[in-house]
Design a protein around this motif. Structure first.
Motif, PDB file in Angstrom:
ATOM      1  N   ASP A  79       0.696  -1.424  -0.088  1.00  0.00           N
ATOM      2  CA  ASP A  79      -0.115   0.147  -0.335  1.00  0.00           C
ATOM      3  C   ASP A  79       0.793   1.275   0.342  1.00  0.00           C
ATOM      4  OD1 ASP A  79      -2.128  -1.707   0.021  1.00  0.00           O
ATOM      5  OD2 ASP A  79      -2.259  -1.618   2.216  1.00  0.00           O
ATOM      6  N   LEU A  80       0.689   2.244  -0.579  1.00  0.00           N
ATOM      7  CA  LEU A  80       0.784   3.593  -0.739  1.00  0.00           C
ATOM      8  C   LEU A  80       0.898   4.201   0.088  1.00  0.00           C
ATOM      9  CD1 LEU A  80       2.558   3.947  -4.672  1.00  0.00           C
ATOM     10  CD2 LEU A  80       3.789   2.361  -2.503  1.00  0.00           C
ATOM     11  N   VAL A  90       5.084   8.609  -7.584  1.00  0.00           N
ATOM     12  CA  VAL A  90       4.069   7.527  -7.310  1.00  0.00           C
ATOM     13  C   VAL A  90       4.350   6.786  -8.658  1.00  0.00           C
ATOM     14  CG1 VAL A  90       1.719   7.294  -6.844  1.00  0.00           C
ATOM     15  CG2 VAL A  90       3.028   8.986  -5.694  1.00  0.00           C
ATOM     16  N   ARG A  91       4.765   6.772  -9.512  1.00  0.00           N
ATOM     17  CA  ARG A  91       3.859   5.627 -10.672  1.00  0.00           C
ATOM     18  C   ARG A  91       5.230   5.190 -10.752  1.00  0.00           C
ATOM     19  NH1 ARG A  91       5.392   9.089 -15.367  1.00  0.00           N
ATOM     20  NH2 ARG A  91       3.406   9.255 -15.428  1.00  0.00           N
ATOM     21  N   ALA A  92       6.261   5.723 -10.363  1.00  0.00           N
ATOM     22  CA  ALA A  92       7.909   4.479  -9.952  1.00  0.00           C
ATOM     23  C   ALA A  92       7.477   3.923  -8.604  1.00  0.00           C
ATOM     24  CB  ALA A  92       9.377   5.628  -9.714  1.00  0.00           C
ATOM     25  N   ALA A 145      -5.800  11.896 -11.543  1.00  0.00           N
ATOM     26  CA  ALA A 145      -4.358  12.152 -12.940  1.00  0.00           C
ATOM     27  C   ALA A 145      -3.517  10.671 -11.711  1.00  0.00           C
ATOM     28  CB  ALA A 145      -2.993  12.945 -12.485  1.00  0.00           C
ATOM     29  N   LEU A 146      -3.402  10.858 -10.504  1.00  0.00           N
ATOM     30  CA  LEU A 146      -2.816   9.501 -10.272  1.00  0.00           C
ATOM     31  C   LEU A 146      -3.604   7.678 -10.366  1.00  0.00           C
ATOM     32  CD1 LEU A 146      -1.462  10.474  -6.681  1.00  0.00           C
ATOM     33  CD2 LEU A 146       0.202  10.337  -8.394  1.00  0.00           C
ATOM     34  N   THR A 186      16.558   9.817  -8.532  1.00  0.00           N
ATOM     35  CA  THR A 186      16.408  11.121  -9.036  1.00  0.00           C
ATOM     36  C   THR A 186      16.141  10.772 -10.808  1.00  0.00           C
ATOM     37  OG1 THR A 186      16.987  12.418  -8.324  1.00  0.00           O
ATOM     38  CG2 THR A 186      16.566  13.164 -10.629  1.00  0.00           C
ATOM     39  N   ALA A 187      16.816   9.347 -11.409  1.00  0.00           N
ATOM     40  CA  ALA A 187      16.835   9.565 -13.018  1.00  0.00           C
ATOM     41  C   ALA A 187      15.164   8.511 -13.346  1.00  0.00           C
ATOM     42  CB  ALA A 187      17.891   8.204 -12.686  1.00  0.00           C
ATOM     43  N   GLN A 188      15.061   7.610 -11.818  1.00  0.00           N
ATOM     44  CA  GLN A 188      13.837   7.215 -12.484  1.00  0.00           C
ATOM     45  C   GLN A 188      12.337   7.930 -12.072  1.00  0.00           C
ATOM     46  OE1 GLN A 188      14.080   3.988  -9.464  1.00  0.00           O
ATOM     47  NE2 GLN A 188      14.562   3.294 -10.832  1.00  0.00           N
ATOM     48  N   THR A 189      12.307   9.135 -11.698  1.00  0.00           N
ATOM     49  CA  THR A 189      11.084  10.234 -11.631  1.00  0.00           C
ATOM     50  C   THR A 189      11.693  11.472 -12.199  1.00  0.00           C
ATOM     51  OG1 THR A 189      12.412  11.283  -9.694  1.00  0.00           O
ATOM     52  CG2 THR A 189      10.874   9.177  -8.925  1.00  0.00           C
ATOM     53  N   ALA A 190      12.571  11.358 -12.833  1.00  0.00           N
ATOM     54  CA  ALA A 190      13.201  12.615 -14.012  1.00  0.00           C
ATOM     55  C   ALA A 190      11.398  12.876 -14.874  1.00  0.00           C
ATOM     56  CB  ALA A 190      13.808  12.629 -14.311  1.00  0.00           C
TER      57      ALA A 190
END
Length: 390
Positions: A249-250, A270-272, A295-296, A385-389
């Motif tokens: 769960d988030l 959140v997507r990552a 949107a999420l 950062t790379a995954q959430t850019a």
């Protein structure tokens, strides 16, 4: 119950009301050791389930704590009001008196509420408050004559309150960057006497007043202020243990709504998280906007859950994932207590400085890092950062 016999609690949010109930429970169970403990709150949670007594809570049954006289000063947003009404019902079930007092939503509402509360505030021998940063509560504090003042947790804001009280600074929330132009500065100057009086109420030991903070946060009290640990004994005695699901769960946050975190960065983060941890549900913060949540959901496929009670109660009642992941927020400090002994892992994903907006307070980065870094019994997940850019 008459005003002169009551411990008066002033609360403005569901979490504050929950923690007022927790304080009453802890006070009743620990009344023999009433004296304030100066120092720091223990950082280890209670790893055993609270003892259940027939018809009552851990360490005492109904009546172990004197009833509170609770005044709810509700905000205007529907989610908060709905949760407050549910919490008010639980408080009444515990034998406490609850009064709903509108203090917002109209030009005359604050003045009408002030007139309605003057007698009770002045008569109270003990006052419990949930938000020392609230301007309305600060105004009421100028009327307080009580021998004891208790601050119950309002989430991570308690950490900021302790820090500002120790430094003798103005009681202003950490995410406020200031500004407001000339009108804002004029309002601040006009309000300064009220704010100053409220601040002195928390350090007026020389006047014979006891000041106590009831908290789950890992804080150290300034001289003259007592601490009592909030280990969520009432919650553990009344709810659960929960049924655990196989998923993750988030937990959502209102950092976008408060202007601290960039919306696109947050959605990508959140997507990552959902992808990395196989999350299926997203527990929304009560202040998150419907457009953002929509949107999420569309971007991640997560089921958006809008809890009707504070998350500590929802998680304890269950079902809940075996892993609960949150950004730096109150729950990374409270859930390890509320879920002690259940086998749930609480994880915290740090906020990358690149996610902060230009309007974020200069204190935002350090404060959020402190919230994550001081959490106990949690798994720490670095921000990639790379995954959430974007």
């Amino acid at each position: 119950m008459t005003p002169t016999a009551a411990t008066l609690a002033l609360v403005e949010s569901p979490v504050q009301l929950l923690n007022a109930l927790e304080w009453a429970h802890a006070r009743g169970a620990d009344d023999a050791a009433r004296g304030p403990l100066l120092g720091s709150v223990p950082r280890q949670p209670a790893h055993r389930e609270a003892h259940r007594e027939p018809g009552g809570g851990a360490g005492g049954g109904p009546g172990a704590a004197a009833p509170l006289r609770i005044v709810v000063l509700p905000p205007t947003d529907p989610m908060s009001r709905g949760q407050l009404r549910r919490m008010a019902g639980l408080a009444r079930d515990e034998g406490h008196e609850v009064r709903w007092q509108e203090a917002r939503g109209g030009k005359l509402a604050p003045f009408k509420a002030l007139v309605a509360l003057v007698r009770e505030v002045r008569a109270a021998r003990r006052v419990v408050i949930g938000d020392p940063f609230s301007r309305y509560v600060q105004l009421l504090l100028t009327l307080v004559r009580a021998d004891e003042l208790v601050v119950v947790d309002d989430g991570t804001a308690t950490m900021e309150f302790i820090d500002r009280a120790a430094r003798g600074e103005r009681l202003v929330r950490w995410h406020r960057a200031g500004g407001g132009g000339l009108p804002g500065r004029i309002r601040e100057l006009a309000y300064a006497p009220v704010s100053g009086t409220a601040r002195r109420r928390f350090t007026a030991v020389r006047e014979g007043r006891r000041v106590e903070v009831f908290t789950s946060m890992p804080v150290t009290a300034p001289p003259g202020m007592g601490l009592r640990l909030n280990d969520f004994g009432w919650t553990r005695s009344r709810f659960g243990p929960p049924r655990l699901t196989k998923g993750t769960d988030l937990v959502g946050t209102s950092l976008v709504e408060t202007g601290v975190v960039d919306p696109d960065r947050y959605l990508a983060a959140v997507r990552a998280l959902a992808r990395e941890h196989g999350a299926t549900r997203y527990f929304a913060h009560r202040r998150e906007s419907p457009d953002k949540l929509r949107a999420l959901s569309e971007a991640t496929g997560l089921e958006i859950v809008r809890p009707d009670l504070p998350l500590e109660l929802i998680a304890r009642r269950g079902p809940v994932g075996r892993t609960v992941v949150s950004f730096p927020s109150t729950v990374v400090h409270t859930l390890p207590y509320a879920l002690a002994g259940t086998g749930v892992t609480v994880a915290v994903r740090e906020i990358d400085p690149a996610w902060l907006t230009r309007d974020a307070s200069p204190r935002a980065r350090g404060f959020l890092a402190g919230v994550a870094g001081t959490a106990r019994d949690v798994r720490r997940l670095p921000a990639h950062t790379a995954q959430t850019a974007r």
